[in-house]
Design a protein around this motif. Structure first.
Motif, mmCIF file in Angstrom:
data_model
loop_
_atom_site.group_PDB
_atom_site.id
_atom_site.type_symbol
_atom_site.label_atom_id
_atom_site.label_comp_id
_atom_site.label_asym_id
_atom_site.label_seq_id
_atom_site.Cartn_x
_atom_site.Cartn_y
_atom_site.Cartn_z
ATOM 1 N N ILE B 9 63.689 65.397 12.258
ATOM 2 C CA ILE B 9 62.786 66.461 11.838
ATOM 3 C C ILE B 9 62.546 66.227 10.362
ATOM 4 O O ILE B 9 63.505 66.143 9.583
ATOM 5 N N HIS B 79 56.840 67.182 10.146
ATOM 6 C CA HIS B 79 56.618 66.571 11.458
ATOM 7 C C HIS B 79 57.930 66.423 12.215
ATOM 8 O O HIS B 79 59.009 66.581 11.636
ATOM 9 N N ILE B 80 57.811 66.139 13.521
ATOM 10 C CA ILE B 80 58.982 65.752 14.300
ATOM 11 C C ILE B 80 58.740 64.348 14.819
ATOM 12 O O ILE B 80 57.600 63.947 15.084
ATOM 13 N N LEU B 82 59.823 61.565 17.686
ATOM 14 C CA LEU B 82 60.429 61.374 19.009
ATOM 15 C C LEU B 82 60.635 59.885 19.257
ATOM 16 O O LEU B 82 59.705 59.089 19.078
ATOM 17 N N ILE B 128 53.275 64.905 15.497
ATOM 18 C CA ILE B 128 54.323 64.173 16.231
ATOM 19 C C ILE B 128 54.273 62.707 15.828
ATOM 20 O O ILE B 128 53.234 62.068 15.885
#
Lengths: 135, 135
Positions: B9, B79-80, B82, B128
């Motif tokens: 994160i 932002h995150i 993944l 993302i």
């Protein structure tokens, strides 16, 4: 205090079905759980990813805190939740460090979890939820 | 496509030292790594939490994308990221689902990682980042 992991990232959305389509059907995350949390006036979908979860929140009316956040800011990340070893000790430590707490004592969140929120004003704009697992 | 976990994160802050004091000294997370990322014009502190990380970002000038984000929105979650199994396949799948991509092809991020960003407009307000681990 001791943070063990990121429990979840909560994302507020205006349409839970559409958001679930993205995270489940496109990104490929499983939906482990959906819930109506009456006290927070939201419906939630929980999608595990590694040892954390993505939580999608949709307000069920226009008056709840989450609904007002959505109206003001639009959809996006609402808060992060950190699992801590001892929530009372964590709140004591945060207060001693001058942090502004939304909950001075733990409250009961989704699934009966003991949680407390730290005010984003004292956490560089991030709404932080603390969570202690049942012992 | 297949998401394995939340890699990190990213939180944008105006003062990395103060933010590090909170996350390291108060919350008790270790600082694993700090880095000046020249191409993004930021300094970063990475603090592992479970199988994810909190990344604190401070812009090093007033003209970078992150600096403009900070000026417009204030500090907070930026932002995150993944981790995905196969970044090219993920980008193909996202495009087929009608998602707007910032990077149509993977680019090189911090530490030489292969990354790509999805536009928040098509992801319910969330920026993302996708990341594929070196094979």
């Amino acid at each position: 205090m001791s943070v063990k992991r990121i429990d979840h990232i909560a994302i507020v959305v205006s349409n839970l079905d559409e958001a679930t389509t993205l995270y489940r059907d496109v990104l490929g995350l499983p939906v482990a759980h959906t819930e109506h949390i009456a006290e927070q006036e939201v419906i939630v979908a929980c999608l595990p990813a590694g040892d954390s979860e993505i939580e999608l929140l949709q307000p069920v009316n226009e008056t709840s805190g989450v609904a007002r956040y959505l109206a003001k800011n639009g959809p996006g990340i609402h808060h992060i939740c950190l699992e801590v070893e001892d929530i009372e000790q964590s709140l004591t430590d945060l207060k001693a460090a001058g942090m502004q707490l939304i909950n001075e004592q733990p409250t009961t969140g989704a699934g009966g979890k003991r949680v407390a929120f730290v005010h984003p004003k004292s956490a560089h704009g991030v709404l932080i939820e603390l969570y202690e697992a049942a012992r």
